[in-house]
Design a protein around this motif. Structure first.
Motif, PDB file in Angstrom:
ATOM      1  N   GLU A  18       0.744  -0.745  -0.201  1.00  0.00           N
ATOM      2  CA  GLU A  18       0.083  -0.092   0.119  1.00  0.00           C
ATOM      3  C   GLU A  18       0.923   1.036  -0.293  1.00  0.00           C
ATOM      4  N   LEU A  19       0.408   2.123  -0.943  1.00  0.00           N
ATOM      5  CA  LEU A  19       1.670   3.266  -1.033  1.00  0.00           C
ATOM      6  C   LEU A  19       1.407   3.993   0.537  1.00  0.00           C
ATOM      7  N   GLY A  20       2.330   4.549   1.075  1.00  0.00           N
ATOM      8  CA  GLY A  20       2.701   5.127   1.949  1.00  0.00           C
ATOM      9  C   GLY A  20       3.018   4.110   3.081  1.00  0.00           C
ATOM     10  N   TYR A  21       3.431   3.344   2.939  1.00  0.00           N
ATOM     11  CA  TYR A  21       4.847   2.062   3.360  1.00  0.00           C
ATOM     12  C   TYR A  21       6.183   1.804   3.151  1.00  0.00           C
ATOM     13  N   GLU A  22       5.693   2.565   1.557  1.00  0.00           N
ATOM     14  CA  GLU A  22       7.237   3.030   1.602  1.00  0.00           C
ATOM     15  C   GLU A  22       8.173   4.065   2.405  1.00  0.00           C
ATOM     16  N   ILE A  55       7.506   2.676  -5.026  1.00  0.00           N
ATOM     17  CA  ILE A  55       6.174   2.311  -4.804  1.00  0.00           C
ATOM     18  C   ILE A  55       6.083   1.430  -6.328  1.00  0.00           C
ATOM     19  N   LEU A  64      -1.553  -2.327  -6.721  1.00  0.00           N
ATOM     20  CA  LEU A  64      -2.048  -1.198  -6.524  1.00  0.00           C
ATOM     21  C   LEU A  64      -3.158  -2.260  -6.321  1.00  0.00           C
TER      22      LEU A  64
ATOM     23  N   LEU B   2      -1.496   4.856   3.967  1.00  0.00           N
ATOM     24  CA  LEU B   2      -1.160   5.174   4.514  1.00  0.00           C
ATOM     25  C   LEU B   2      -1.176   6.973   4.443  1.00  0.00           C
ATOM     26  N   PHE B  28      -0.655  11.901  -3.079  1.00  0.00           N
ATOM     27  CA  PHE B  28      -2.055  12.538  -1.399  1.00  0.00           C
ATOM     28  C   PHE B  28      -2.117  13.867  -1.471  1.00  0.00           C
TER      29      PHE B  28
END
Lengths: 153, 117
Positions: A18-22, A55, A64, B2, B28
């Motif tokens: 999930e985007l953000g976990y990078e 990403i 995704l 996130l 985002f």
């Protein structure tokens, strides 16, 4: 005579795709690399490169798709830190052509995205997709290390 | 997902529209940044400064948003500059070519002087 420094030479992480976990991966790998004599300016390069590789794994390799994972394997060798990022291979990810320049993007010739691989190749000492026993895409990149007195594997 | 926190605000100083960006610039951030740009443009801004503050993380998706801003700036005959970037992200902006379209300044004061040159 200096005291030998014993450090762990491998680290593995598995992240939700999930985007953000990078960013979670970035902070963990940066902390690992800090112990290995990666120069401070190269550490910033490593953080940016790792995020871009993750990403790509999340957006392209895993398309995704929720519930999948991204695996990160770090390995220290005498002269370099090697990082492999493996997705689950929902789709094969390999660039089909040279990325567009910013001038081409501004001219409307393609997506505004797609700068990641170019950044990775410029920031790392070595980078590229490699064959893997895993079913997914495996992207490997490396940063050369500074000499460290007393280092022992 | 996130979602990283990004705070975007606008203000004006010396006829320059300043868009302050506090936090991470990632996918985002798109709506917040584009909305702020539309706001200052609708008010007639000719000079637009993207003032980065405490930006620990700017990724390629964030850069794509900024390239979109450059597209609009060119279309609207505005002048764009950026300030407040760390040395690392200044290097990243040069690598991707953004520095060709937006002058890079160390800080806001230097940028305001630069707009007047």
């Amino acid at each position: 005579m200096s005291t030998p420094i014993y450090i762990q030479t491998t680290m593995e992480l598995t992240l939700p795709s999930e985007l953000g976990y990078e960013v979670v991966a970035r902070d963990a790998v940066a902390a690992f690399a800090c112990r290995l004599c990666i120069a401070p300016d190269r550490l910033e390069d490593l953080k940016t490169a790792l995020c871009e590789v993750c990403i790509n794994a999340i957006e392209h390799g895993n398309s995704l798709r929720p519930g999948l994972r991204v695996q990160i394997r770090c390995r220290v060798e005498v002269e370099q830190l090697i990082v492999e990022v493996v997705d689950q291979g929902v789709s094969a990810f390999a660039p089909k052509s040279e990325p567009l320049t910013i001038a081409e993007k501004l001219a409307g010739l393609g997506s505004l995205r797609g700068m990641g691989l170019m950044l990775i190749s410029q920031l790392c000492d070595e980078a590229g997709f490699v064959p893997s026993a895993d079913p997914g895409n495996c992207f490997r990149f490396a940063f050369y290390r500074q000499p460290m007195v007393g280092f022992r594997h | 997902m996130l979602e990283d926190e990004l705070t975007v605000s606008t203000r004006e100083r010396d006829d320059v529209a300043i868009i302050d960006l506090f936090g991470d610039v990632t996918t985002f951030a798109e709506e917040k940044i584009n909305s702020a740009y539309r706001e200052v443009t609708n008010k007639g801004a000719r000079f637009v400064l993207l003032n980065f503050r405490q930006n620990d993380y700017i990724n390629s998706a964030g850069i794509a948003i900024l390239i979109g801003i450059v597209t609009e700036v060119n279309r609207n005959n505005q002048k764009l500059a950026v300030s407040g970037l760390s040395q690392h992200f200044q290097k990243i902006f040069r690598m991707v070519g953004l520095a060709q379209y937006a002058e890079i300044y160390q800080d806001e004061d230097e940028a305001l002087v630069g707009f007047k040159r």
